[in-house]
Design an enzyme around this catalytic site. Sequence first.
Site, mmCIF file in Angstrom:
data_model
loop_
_atom_site.group_PDB
_atom_site.id
_atom_site.type_symbol
_atom_site.label_atom_id
_atom_site.label_comp_id
_atom_site.label_asym_id
_atom_site.label_seq_id
_atom_site.Cartn_x
_atom_site.Cartn_y
_atom_site.Cartn_z
ATOM 1 N N TYR A 37 0.832 -1.200 0.000
ATOM 2 C CA TYR A 37 0.000 0.000 0.000
ATOM 3 C C TYR A 37 0.870 1.254 0.000
ATOM 4 O O TYR A 37 0.663 2.183 -0.787
ATOM 5 C CB TYR A 37 -0.920 -0.008 1.220
ATOM 6 C CG TYR A 37 -1.850 1.173 1.314
ATOM 7 C CD1 TYR A 37 -3.028 1.219 0.584
ATOM 8 C CD2 TYR A 37 -1.563 2.250 2.163
ATOM 9 C CE1 TYR A 37 -3.900 2.293 0.680
ATOM 10 C CE2 TYR A 37 -2.421 3.328 2.269
ATOM 11 C CZ TYR A 37 -3.586 3.347 1.520
ATOM 12 O OH TYR A 37 -4.439 4.425 1.613
ATOM 13 N N LYS A 43 1.269 4.289 -2.872
ATOM 14 C CA LYS A 43 0.973 5.690 -2.620
ATOM 15 C C LYS A 43 2.183 6.594 -2.868
ATOM 16 O O LYS A 43 2.026 7.759 -3.228
ATOM 17 C CB LYS A 43 0.442 5.860 -1.190
ATOM 18 C CG LYS A 43 -0.906 5.169 -0.961
ATOM 19 C CD LYS A 43 -1.979 5.669 -1.926
ATOM 20 C CE LYS A 43 -3.346 5.117 -1.612
ATOM 21 N NZ LYS A 43 -4.408 5.669 -2.484
#
Length: 260
Positions: free
Chosen positions: A158, A162
Site C-alpha cells: 500500500y 501511494k
Amino acid sequence: MSSPSSKGVALITGGARGLGREVALRLAEDGFDIAINDLPGTKELDDVAKEVESRGRRSHICAGDVSVEQDVIDMIKSTVDALGSLDVMVANAAVLLLEQLLETSVEAFDRTFAVNVRGVMLCYKHAGKQMVTQGRGGRIIGASSLAGKQGFGILFSYGMSKFAVRGMTQSAASELGKYGITVNAYAPGLADTRMLTMLDEFYNDIGGQGVFHDQFVATTPLGRNAAPKDVSSLVSFLASKDSAFITGETINVNGGGHFD
C-alpha cells in the site's frame, strides 16, 4: 455542457463510501454536477446519487473497475454524455491489502498496484485527454497517503503504491500544465473510515500492543485522526479556481503527524 448554474462536472472514483462519498457530497455542495464511480453492484451508489440530487445538483452513476482501461474510458465517456463535460477528476479509488514484506504475496502486491497505481494512471490519462479536447483546462486530483510519504512496516504494498501516486502526480502536472490542467494529490493521515478499523485489527493480529491509531494520535500535534471532511475540504480547494497556480503537489492532511 454542464447545467448553467453548475460550476462544472466532477467525477469521483471510489465514490460510494468513505472519503469518496464525502468528496462527492462536498463538491455537490460547492456547485458541481457529480458523476460517481465504484465497482459494479456497489449498493451505496444509488444512495450517494440521491444525496447529490438533494443538494440541487445532477448526478450520474458510472460503475466500473478503475484497473481496467476500457472501464475508465467508458466511465468518462458516459459522464460527458450524461452531464456534458469533465472538469474535475478525483482518482480516489484504492484498495488496502494489509501485509508486511516477508509475508507479501505476488498476487496481493499486483492487486494493490493494479488499483492504486494503474487505476490512478488510467484516470489521469483519460481525464487528461478529455480535458485537452475540451480546451478549457481542468483539475485532476489523486489519492496518495501519509503512507506515501513515510514508510510503515505493516503497509508494504500500500505504501509503495501511494509513493507512486506522488511521482505520477508530478510527472502529469509537468506534462499537462500547458493545457491549463492542474494535477495534485491529497495525502491523508489516519482517517476515520472502515480502513482504519482494518488497520487496527491487523496490527493486533501481528502482535502489536494496543490500538495502532491511538498510538499515532498520541504523537500528532493536533491530537486526533483525520475526519473525512478534513480531506473533502482540501479536495474542494484543489477543485476550485482559487487553486489555479498550484500543481504537482501532494498535500498533507494529517494534523501534523508528518511534516514534509
